[in-house]
Motif scaffolding. Structure first.
Motif, mmCIF file in Angstrom:
data_model
loop_
_atom_site.group_PDB
_atom_site.id
_atom_site.type_symbol
_atom_site.label_atom_id
_atom_site.label_comp_id
_atom_site.label_asym_id
_atom_site.label_seq_id
_atom_site.Cartn_x
_atom_site.Cartn_y
_atom_site.Cartn_z
ATOM 1 N N TYR A 117 0.834 -1.209 0.000
ATOM 2 C CA TYR A 117 0.000 0.000 0.000
ATOM 3 C C TYR A 117 0.869 1.259 0.000
ATOM 4 O O TYR A 117 0.569 2.238 -0.681
ATOM 5 N N SER A 118 1.961 1.230 0.758
ATOM 6 C CA SER A 118 2.830 2.410 0.827
ATOM 7 C C SER A 118 3.499 2.682 -0.515
ATOM 8 O O SER A 118 3.674 3.837 -0.910
ATOM 9 N N LEU A 119 3.872 1.621 -1.235
ATOM 10 C CA LEU A 119 4.460 1.809 -2.561
ATOM 11 C C LEU A 119 3.473 2.488 -3.500
ATOM 12 O O LEU A 119 3.825 3.409 -4.248
ATOM 13 N N ILE A 120 2.218 2.052 -3.453
ATOM 14 C CA ILE A 120 1.186 2.640 -4.310
ATOM 15 C C ILE A 120 0.944 4.098 -3.928
ATOM 16 O O ILE A 120 0.821 4.966 -4.796
ATOM 17 N N CYS A 121 0.922 4.380 -2.615
ATOM 18 C CA CYS A 121 0.674 5.748 -2.145
ATOM 19 C C CYS A 121 1.811 6.700 -2.517
ATOM 20 O O CYS A 121 1.594 7.895 -2.711
ATOM 21 N N ARG A 122 3.018 6.184 -2.591
ATOM 22 C CA ARG A 122 4.154 7.036 -2.947
ATOM 23 C C ARG A 122 4.190 7.341 -4.443
ATOM 24 O O ARG A 122 4.738 8.357 -4.855
ATOM 25 N N TYR A 123 3.611 6.474 -5.232
ATOM 26 C CA TYR A 123 3.628 6.689 -6.678
ATOM 27 C C TYR A 123 2.392 7.435 -7.156
ATOM 28 O O TYR A 123 2.463 8.256 -8.068
ATOM 29 N N ALA A 124 1.257 7.143 -6.564
ATOM 30 C CA ALA A 124 -0.002 7.790 -6.952
ATOM 31 C C ALA A 124 -0.614 8.461 -5.724
ATOM 32 O O ALA A 124 -0.460 7.988 -4.602
ATOM 33 N N LYS A 125 -1.320 9.541 -5.945
ATOM 34 C CA LYS A 125 -1.932 10.290 -4.851
ATOM 35 C C LYS A 125 -3.261 9.653 -4.478
ATOM 36 O O LYS A 125 -4.342 10.162 -4.785
ATOM 37 N N VAL A 126 -3.168 8.519 -3.775
ATOM 38 C CA VAL A 126 -4.370 7.767 -3.406
ATOM 39 C C VAL A 126 -4.603 7.767 -1.901
ATOM 40 O O VAL A 126 -5.585 7.203 -1.425
ATOM 41 N N SER A 127 -3.705 8.375 -1.134
ATOM 42 C CA SER A 127 -3.897 8.440 0.310
ATOM 43 C C SER A 127 -5.024 9.403 0.627
ATOM 44 O O SER A 127 -5.198 10.430 -0.055
ATOM 45 N N LEU A 128 -5.812 9.094 1.658
ATOM 46 C CA LEU A 128 -6.938 9.961 2.025
ATOM 47 C C LEU A 128 -6.463 11.250 2.667
ATOM 48 O O LEU A 128 -7.196 12.228 2.720
ATOM 49 N N ILE A 129 -5.221 11.257 3.182
ATOM 50 C CA ILE A 129 -4.600 12.470 3.700
ATOM 51 C C ILE A 129 -3.426 12.799 2.799
ATOM 52 O O ILE A 129 -2.616 11.917 2.502
ATOM 53 N N LEU A 170 -11.368 1.886 -1.441
ATOM 54 C CA LEU A 170 -11.260 0.446 -1.685
ATOM 55 C C LEU A 170 -9.843 -0.045 -1.406
ATOM 56 O O LEU A 170 -9.653 -1.106 -0.802
ATOM 57 N N LEU A 171 -8.840 0.719 -1.827
ATOM 58 C CA LEU A 171 -7.452 0.350 -1.561
ATOM 59 C C LEU A 171 -7.167 0.316 -0.061
ATOM 60 O O LEU A 171 -6.512 -0.604 0.443
ATOM 61 N N LEU A 172 -7.669 1.332 0.644
ATOM 62 C CA LEU A 172 -7.452 1.383 2.083
ATOM 63 C C LEU A 172 -8.152 0.213 2.772
ATOM 64 O O LEU A 172 -7.586 -0.431 3.671
ATOM 65 N N PHE A 173 -9.374 -0.073 2.335
ATOM 66 C CA PHE A 173 -10.115 -1.195 2.927
ATOM 67 C C PHE A 173 -9.404 -2.518 2.667
ATOM 68 O O PHE A 173 -9.306 -3.369 3.562
ATOM 69 N N ALA A 174 -8.903 -2.704 1.440
ATOM 70 C CA ALA A 174 -8.182 -3.935 1.111
ATOM 71 C C ALA A 174 -6.934 -4.077 1.982
ATOM 72 O O ALA A 174 -6.602 -5.176 2.441
ATOM 73 N N THR A 175 -6.258 -2.970 2.230
ATOM 74 C CA THR A 175 -5.064 -2.995 3.082
ATOM 75 C C THR A 175 -5.429 -3.346 4.517
ATOM 76 O O THR A 175 -4.762 -4.164 5.164
ATOM 77 N N MET A 176 -6.491 -2.719 5.028
ATOM 78 C CA MET A 176 -6.948 -3.029 6.378
ATOM 79 C C MET A 176 -7.367 -4.492 6.507
ATOM 80 O O MET A 176 -7.015 -5.172 7.485
ATOM 81 N N LEU A 177 -8.114 -4.967 5.509
ATOM 82 C CA LEU A 177 -8.586 -6.351 5.547
ATOM 83 C C LEU A 177 -7.419 -7.325 5.485
ATOM 84 O O LEU A 177 -7.372 -8.315 6.223
ATOM 85 N N GLY A 178 -6.457 -7.044 4.603
ATOM 86 C CA GLY A 178 -5.290 -7.912 4.494
ATOM 87 C C GLY A 178 -4.490 -7.963 5.777
ATOM 88 O O GLY A 178 -4.070 -9.038 6.228
ATOM 89 N N THR A 179 -4.296 -6.794 6.396
ATOM 90 C CA THR A 179 -3.565 -6.740 7.662
ATOM 91 C C THR A 179 -4.310 -7.483 8.757
ATOM 92 O O THR A 179 -3.711 -8.218 9.557
ATOM 93 N N SER A 180 -5.628 -7.312 8.791
ATOM 94 C CA SER A 180 -6.444 -8.001 9.798
ATOM 95 C C SER A 180 -6.396 -9.509 9.609
ATOM 96 O O SER A 180 -6.342 -10.271 10.580
ATOM 97 N N MET A 181 -6.414 -9.956 8.348
ATOM 98 C CA MET A 181 -6.341 -11.386 8.066
ATOM 99 C C MET A 181 -4.990 -11.973 8.481
ATOM 100 O O MET A 181 -4.918 -13.111 8.947
ATOM 101 N N VAL A 182 -3.926 -11.194 8.294
ATOM 102 C CA VAL A 182 -2.605 -11.664 8.725
ATOM 103 C C VAL A 182 -2.579 -11.844 10.240
ATOM 104 O O VAL A 182 -2.006 -12.806 10.763
ATOM 105 N N ILE A 183 -3.218 -10.915 10.958
ATOM 106 C CA ILE A 183 -3.305 -11.034 12.419
ATOM 107 C C ILE A 183 -4.108 -12.274 12.789
ATOM 108 O O ILE A 183 -3.737 -13.038 13.682
ATOM 109 N N GLY A 184 -5.248 -12.475 12.079
ATOM 110 C CA GLY A 184 -6.045 -13.671 12.322
ATOM 111 C C GLY A 184 -5.279 -14.936 12.008
ATOM 112 O O GLY A 184 -5.369 -15.946 12.717
#
Length: 682
Positions: A117-129, A170-184
């Motif tokens: 997600y960080s790689l995508i945010c650094r290349y494209a302006k997709v961060s909510l902040i 959607l990107l942020l949600f996918a990142t959150m979901l992926g991180t949550s699944m890794v914790i699970g």
């Protein structure tokens, strides 16, 4: 003390590190560095990685066949079909996808969903902040090594992502979901591995009941989690020899069984047996994939744990030890099962030559575990495809091949594990849902709060007006105002001045900024800018950190800030002096003498000014540093709906009260801490 520091600065003025100045980074200066690791270190890390990364996938032979053939083996060739599925699954997912593709998408050596997600945010302006300021581009590990060739598809995809608010969420949600699944995944992994291992005792004695197995497993899990407190380095040293022996044993037993029972299982390298298996068993074959996918449990650790090691060390340990050992183990078990179909429920222990509380068995845990594993893999592939197209600019045919081969395999597995949702599979999704909800609440209110501060920030003109107010008392010392607002002065400053009409002689507004990179080098953390006029002695400082920079405990934050401020002032005046000196090159003729004297006077005045400013900062820090923290309370604005009120007034505030406070993070001395309260109507 100040004079000695100045002499040191003067001696190396041509080599000043000006990366702490806004003026320098805004002009495009940068400092890039690359570090190379020698082969001795790589091999050393490869050995350690065996004890940390492969514990999950290494113990999968304990339960894969029993989880796949839950109703027994109907046909002898079904074993070849499942073995072929396991063989190609291990080859395509852990080896091809993760070891040779996904590991290349690391974020300065760190892996995981947030790295993608960080790689995508650094290349494209997709961060909510907003996170792509000019000064951030010059952090040494912020820049992406992009191919020079530009492709129309990459530009089109980037512009589409930046223009779509839905895509950003959607990107942020996918990142959150992926991180949550890794914790699970991390919750379930130890359970299924330990429970399977202890369950093998039943093969040796009938006195070992299922309840005893559960309690012994729970005790072992507690011990394992306690060992983690010693850190990755020590855990790696402790478990690497053990797991190396484990891999050697399962590989050796596999070779023994392969030769002794049925070497013809080598036919499973022919993928036709997969087709034949599905033709013969149809729906049951599809359902059984939920057990076969457990052969790649823990694969995400290859990417998530790469930050503790290196890409090459993971590649070496996987290709030379883990992959061949697992292949030999599964071929050996298949050979045994061809002669002993009745032992499928306890394949691992039966095939050895003669030598958790909530589930109580590995079947339901396996169902929950399978959903977590495959969900993370699918989400990783989604983010990886964006990186391949947009950042790596991979040829579209290669992207299509990846999607058709890897993507299709993962989606088929996902459909299979979801079929077992009501048979224990719901657990991983339930854990993920709770974690995603927590992350969403925090992110939603944080963005609202940031937007509020941005809309109510204090302009430079207003700051000059406040500072010039004759009724305002200036106290000796240095005051640090903390904020998360990067541009402008936070509204809480004016709120403070209106209630306490006194300011310290030197003011520093510190903005805490999280960058979409894993770590920010310590020497590049601080950026300064002075507000005009200089006589106000008001500065803005941005402190940048990455998502893996846990705290500022590794150094004294206050001392570092003051030192960096003095360095910035010295560099600022040194640059000015250098500019004045270089102007002497254009003077000529009879005016050379007078011009030279004038330049010497300017340089002398600059040196005097530099000493005075540095002495003022030194004196201010000696007289006392006071830390001002905003204790802002957020409430839903008038007219807000019930859902917004619940999220902001209750859920967010509960989370905020249970997090570490900012003064703990920055190690602010309690005696010199002042909290300023203010209410934000969001």
């Amino acid at each position: 003390m100040v004079e000695e520091e100045l002499k040191g600065k003067e001696a190396g003025s041509s080599r000043f590190d000006r990366s702490s100045s806004f003026e320098f980074v805004e002009s495009g200066g940068s400092k890039l560095h690359n570090s190379k690791v020698d082969w001795g270190t790589i091999l050393h890390l490869a050995f350690q990685s065996i004890g940390v990364v492969y514990g999950d996938v290494g113990t999968s032979p304990l339960y894969v066949f029993s989880s796949t053939f839950t109703s027994g083996i109907n046909h002898k060739d079904d074993i070849l079909g499942v073995l072929s599925i396991i063989l190609y699954t291990l080859t395509l997912i852990p080896l091809v996808k993760y070891v040779f593709i996904v590991l290349q998408a690391n974020d300065n050596g760190d892996g995981g969903t947030f790295a993608l997600y960080s790689l995508i945010c650094r290349y494209a302006k997709v961060s909510l902040i907003p996170n792509q300021q000019v000064e951030d581009q010059n952090v040494s590990n912020y820049q992406l090594q992009l191919p020079s060739k530009r492709l129309q598809l990459a530009s089109w995809l980037k512009s589409r992502l930046e223009a779509s608010g839905f895509a950003k969420y959607l990107l942020l949600f996918a990142t959150m979901l992926g991180t949550s699944m890794v914790i699970g995944d991390g919750v379930l992994t130890p359970c299924i591995s330990v429970l399977s291992a202890v369950g093998g005792i039943q093969s040796a004695t009938t006195e070992m009941t299922q309840d005893r197995i559960v309690w012994i497993s729970a005790a072992i899990l507690v011990l394992l989690f306690l060992l983690q407190s010693f850190g990755t380095d020590k855990v790696g040293y402790i478990f690497a020899p053990v797991i190396c022996v484990w891999f050697a044993m399962i590989a050796g037993i596999g070779v023994f069984n392969f030769i002794k029972y049925d070497p013809t299982v080598i036919k499973a390298v022919n993928p036709y047996y997969i087709v034949d298996y599905f033709k013969r068993n149809k729906k049951e074959a599809w359902i059984s994939l939920g057990g076969a996918v457990l052969s790649i449990t823990g694969t995400e650790a290859l990417f998530a744990d790469v930050g503790h090691f290196t890409v090459k060390s993971i590649q070496i340990s996987m290709c030379s030890i883990t992959y061949p050992s697992l292949i030999l183990a599964y071929f050996g078990q298949s050979s045994y099962l061809r002669m002993h179909k009745e032992d499928v429920a306890n394949t691992f222990y039966k095939s050895i030559p003669r030598v958790t509380l909530g589930f109580k068995s590995t079947v339901k845990i396996g169902n929950a575990y399978g959903i977590a594993v495959v969900f993370v893999m699918v989400l990783t592939s989604m983010l990886l495809v964006l990186i391949m197209v947009m950042i790596w600019k991979t040829h579209i045919l290669l992207v299509i091949i990846y999607v058709l081969v890897i993507g299709t395999v993962e989606l088929i597995y996902l459909s299979s594990v979801l079929y077992k949702f009501d048979d224990g599979g719901y657990l991983s999704l339930l854990v993920a849902l709770i974690l995603v909800t927590v992350m969403y609440v925090w992110n939603y209110v944080y963005c609202k709060k940031y937007t509020y501060e941005l809309a109510h920030k204090i302009s430079p003109d207003k700051l000059r007006q406040i500072s010039a107010d004759p009724s305002l008392c200036r106290l000796p010392g240095l005051a640090i105002f903390y904020s998360e607002l990067v541009h402008g002065i936070p509204p809480i400053f004016q709120h403070y001045v209106e209630n306490v009409p006194a300011l310290h002689s030197i003011l520093v507004f510190v903005s805490i900024k999280a960058l979409p990179i894993s770590k920010v080098p310590l020497e590049e953390r601080f950026l300064f800018k002075r507000f005009q006029p200089k006589e106000m002695n008001v500065f803005r400082c941005i402190v940048r950190y990455g998502y893996k920079d846990v705290s500022f405990k590794e150094y004294s934050f206050e001392t570092m800030l003051v030192d960096k401020l003095k360095q910035y002032l010295a560099e600022e005046l040194s640059i000015k002096s250098s500019s004045n000196e270089s102007s002497g090159d254009v003077v000529s003729g009879a005016t050379d003498q007078n011009a030279g004297n004038e330049i010497q006077n300017v340089v002398f005045n600059d040196e005097e000014e530099r000493k005075k400013v540095l002495e003022k900062v030194e004196r201010g820090s000696r007289e006392g540093v006071v830390h001002f923290l905003g204790e802002s309370e957020v409430v839903a604005g008038e007219g807000a709906n019930l859902g917004k009120k619940i999220v902001i007034n209750y859920a967010y505030n509960v989370l905020r009260r249970n997090l570490r406070q900012s003064n703990k993070v920055f190690d602010v001395p309690h005696k010199r801490l002042v909290k300023v309260g203010m209410t934000y109507d969001l």
